[in-house]
Design a protein around this motif. Structure first.
Motif, short mmCIF file in Angstrom:
data_model
loop_
_atom_site.label_atom_id
_atom_site.label_comp_id
_atom_site.label_asym_id
_atom_site.label_seq_id
_atom_site.Cartn_x
_atom_site.Cartn_y
_atom_site.Cartn_z
N ASP A 124 0.82 -1.26 0.10
CA ASP A 124 -0.18 -0.15 -0.07
C ASP A 124 0.81 1.22 -0.11
N ARG A 144 0.77 2.38 -7.54
CA ARG A 144 0.56 1.95 -6.13
C ARG A 144 0.96 0.53 -5.77
N ILE A 147 -2.32 -3.69 -1.22
CA ILE A 147 -2.28 -4.11 0.35
C ILE A 147 -1.88 -5.53 0.57
#
Length: 156
Positions: A124, A144, A147
């Motif tokens: 993340d 990005r 997660i």
């Protein structure tokens, strides 16, 4: 003269390279919580002339939520998050000159040990890789990390 100057300015401002395909992040087998490598393909941008893709001829700027490292591909790799950069053609004649229709793969290897000035790239987090050729505009890739990390991640 004004027209020539304007055209030269436009050529310098537009990017020399264009991304081709996905940006892929990979973790090591032993540690799947930090990114080991960032891989992507590039080609010449529309209207660009051939360009040298030898890592020593290019400059790189890497930034993420915790780190910043600027370097030429062949020098200055000590003390920052970038451990090494390799560029190889996957389409075209095997030399350091990228021409129209050719595709090169760039692999940025990141250090895994946290040291002063950088922290390993983890889940993340937004990162950015900028490639700056000797002439023409730079190419900026920003992605990005997910997660939930896995061994290979497509970051489109």
């Amino acid at each position: 003269k004004a027209k020539t100057t304007a055209q030269a300015g436009i050529a310098e401002a537009s990017s020399t390279f264009a991304p081709k395909g996905a940006v892929v992040a990979a973790t090591s087998v032993a540690v799947t919580t930090t990114v080991d490598t960032i891989s992507f393909q590039l080609t010449l941008a529309s209207g660009s002339e051939e360009s040298n893709i030898d890592p020593e001829a290019l400059a790189f700027i890497y930034t993420d939520d915790n780190s910043r490292h600027s370097t030429s591909g062949g020098a200055g790799l000590t003390g920052g998050i970038i451990e090494s950069i390799t560029i190889s053609k996957i389409v075209g004649v095997q030399n350091s000159l990228l021409k129209g229709g050719e595709v090169a793969e760039v692999v940025v290897n990141l250090r895994q040990v946290t040291a002063p000035g950088f922290t390993a790239l983890g889940p993340d987090q937004t990162f950015r890789v900028e490639i700056i050729p000797p002439a023409g505009g730079s190419l900026i890739l920003e992605r990005r990390t997910p997660i939930a990390m896995s061994s290979v991640m497509n970051l489109e």
